[in-house]
Design a protein around this motif. Structure first.
Motif, PDB file in Angstrom:
ATOM      1  N   UNK A 183       0.834  -1.210   0.000  1.00  0.00           N
ATOM      2  CA  UNK A 183       0.000   0.000   0.000  1.00  0.00           C
ATOM      3  C   UNK A 183       0.865   1.256   0.000  1.00  0.00           C
ATOM      4  N   UNK A 184       1.954   1.232   0.778  1.00  0.00           N
ATOM      5  CA  UNK A 184       2.854   2.384   0.845  1.00  0.00           C
ATOM      6  C   UNK A 184       3.553   2.612  -0.491  1.00  0.00           C
ATOM      7  N   UNK A 185       3.992   1.524  -1.142  1.00  0.00           N
ATOM      8  CA  UNK A 185       4.636   1.642  -2.459  1.00  0.00           C
ATOM      9  C   UNK A 185       3.654   2.215  -3.480  1.00  0.00           C
ATOM     10  N   UNK A 186       2.412   1.764  -3.437  1.00  0.00           N
ATOM     11  CA  UNK A 186       1.384   2.256  -4.346  1.00  0.00           C
ATOM     12  C   UNK A 186       1.140   3.750  -4.110  1.00  0.00           C
ATOM     13  N   UNK A 187       1.052   4.145  -2.829  1.00  0.00           N
ATOM     14  CA  UNK A 187       0.823   5.559  -2.494  1.00  0.00           C
ATOM     15  C   UNK A 187       2.001   6.423  -2.951  1.00  0.00           C
ATOM     16  N   UNK A 188       3.220   5.949  -2.712  1.00  0.00           N
ATOM     17  CA  UNK A 188       4.400   6.698  -3.136  1.00  0.00           C
ATOM     18  C   UNK A 188       4.485   6.845  -4.637  1.00  0.00           C
ATOM     19  N   UNK A 189       4.165   5.779  -5.358  1.00  0.00           N
ATOM     20  CA  UNK A 189       4.194   5.796  -6.816  1.00  0.00           C
ATOM     21  C   UNK A 189       3.210   6.839  -7.369  1.00  0.00           C
ATOM     22  N   UNK A 190       1.980   6.811  -6.876  1.00  0.00           N
ATOM     23  CA  UNK A 190       0.959   7.750  -7.361  1.00  0.00           C
ATOM     24  C   UNK A 190       1.282   9.188  -6.977  1.00  0.00           C
ATOM     25  N   UNK A 191       1.825   9.372  -5.771  1.00  0.00           N
ATOM     26  CA  UNK A 191       2.198  10.723  -5.353  1.00  0.00           C
ATOM     27  C   UNK A 191       3.274  11.305  -6.267  1.00  0.00           C
ATOM     28  N   UNK A 192       4.294  10.483  -6.569  1.00  0.00           N
ATOM     29  CA  UNK A 192       5.374  10.943  -7.446  1.00  0.00           C
ATOM     30  C   UNK A 192       4.856  11.242  -8.846  1.00  0.00           C
ATOM     31  N   UNK A 193       3.967  10.412  -9.360  1.00  0.00           N
ATOM     32  CA  UNK A 193       3.391  10.627 -10.693  1.00  0.00           C
ATOM     33  C   UNK A 193       2.643  11.960 -10.755  1.00  0.00           C
ATOM     34  N   UNK A 194       1.867  12.253  -9.703  1.00  0.00           N
ATOM     35  CA  UNK A 194       1.106  13.494  -9.683  1.00  0.00           C
ATOM     36  C   UNK A 194       2.027  14.697  -9.597  1.00  0.00           C
ATOM     37  N   UNK A 195       3.086  14.571  -8.800  1.00  0.00           N
ATOM     38  CA  UNK A 195       4.022  15.706  -8.647  1.00  0.00           C
ATOM     39  C   UNK A 195       4.781  15.968  -9.933  1.00  0.00           C
ATOM     40  N   UNK A 196       5.136  14.922 -10.667  1.00  0.00           N
ATOM     41  CA  UNK A 196       5.869  15.075 -11.930  1.00  0.00           C
ATOM     42  C   UNK A 196       4.996  15.758 -12.978  1.00  0.00           C
ATOM     43  N   UNK A 197       3.703  15.462 -12.976  1.00  0.00           N
ATOM     44  CA  UNK A 197       2.792  16.028 -13.976  1.00  0.00           C
ATOM     45  C   UNK A 197       2.522  17.500 -13.751  1.00  0.00           C
ATOM     46  N   UNK A 198       2.735  18.023 -12.531  1.00  0.00           N
ATOM     47  CA  UNK A 198       2.433  19.434 -12.239  1.00  0.00           C
ATOM     48  C   UNK A 198       3.412  20.351 -12.948  1.00  0.00           C
TER      49      UNK A 198
END
Length: 198
Positions: A183-198
């Motif tokens: 769950x933590x890996x999934x959360x970290x992955x999605x957080x990084x993806x969102x930050x990169x897209x900004x």
């Protein structure tokens, strides 16, 4: 007479072999300067390529080593702090050993975040492209996260719980570590993806 004939045959064979050899191997004077330069240039470029590959491999190993040292020291220090806090407060005694699961979950979050960040070639990438270089990924992922998290300690913790008859605790510990880590890996992955897209 027979001996003379044998000698003549041997001389004929020897002369034919010498002619064949000289036709296959040019004399130094017949080799052009251009072909010599091309061969030498190819040899030098091959040597430089090998040297660059060796330097890159050494730099990669140094990056992994630096990350691994930092990760191992971080895990050791966090473990010491958690053990001391639990030992000083008897109300937290039920959390003994759980700091390993917490470290593994946090490490999974970090590695998941790294997985969500694209890898870029810093020598050719434009400034507006966001990402990390392959060497930084090696240092942070393989080096730091690899030594910060620990599956072996987690396995021994479960073994000790089972040997002590704490079956429910062992199952809870294993479930928390595995499900929490994913769950933590999934959360970290999605957080990084969102930050990169900004």
């Amino acid at each position: 007479m027979m001996c003379g004939n044998k000698i003549l045959v041997l001389l004929a064979v020897l002369i034919s072999n010498v002619n064949a050899f000289t036709s296959l191997h040019q004399s130094p004077s017949s080799i052009s300067a251009a072909s010599l330069y091309a061969k030498e240039k190819k040899h030098i470029s091959f040597g430089k390529s090998k040297a660059l590959q060796l330097n890159a491999m050494i730099a990669d190993m140094a990056a992994v080593g630096a990350g691994a040292v930092a990760g191992a020291i971080s895990r050791y220090q966090l473990g010491n702090i958690a053990t001391r806090i639990i030992a000083e407060d008897k109300r937290l005694s039920h959390l003994t050993g759980w700091h390993t699961a917490a470290i593994n979950i946090f490490g999974s979050f970090l590695l998941g975040s790294l997985a969500g960040i694209p890898t870029i070639d810093t020598s050719t990438a434009k400034q507006e492209v966001r990402g990390i270089s392959p060497r930084v990924r090696l240092m942070a992922g393989v080096g730091f996260c690899g030594s910060f998290t620990t599956f072996s300690t987690f396995s021994v913790d479960i073994l000790n719980m089972l040997n002590s008859g704490k079956f429910v605790r062992a199952i809870t510990y294993a479930t928390t570590n595995n499900v929490g880590g994913i769950a933590a890996a999934f959360a970290g992955f999605n957080m990084a993806k969102r930050m990169i897209k900004k």
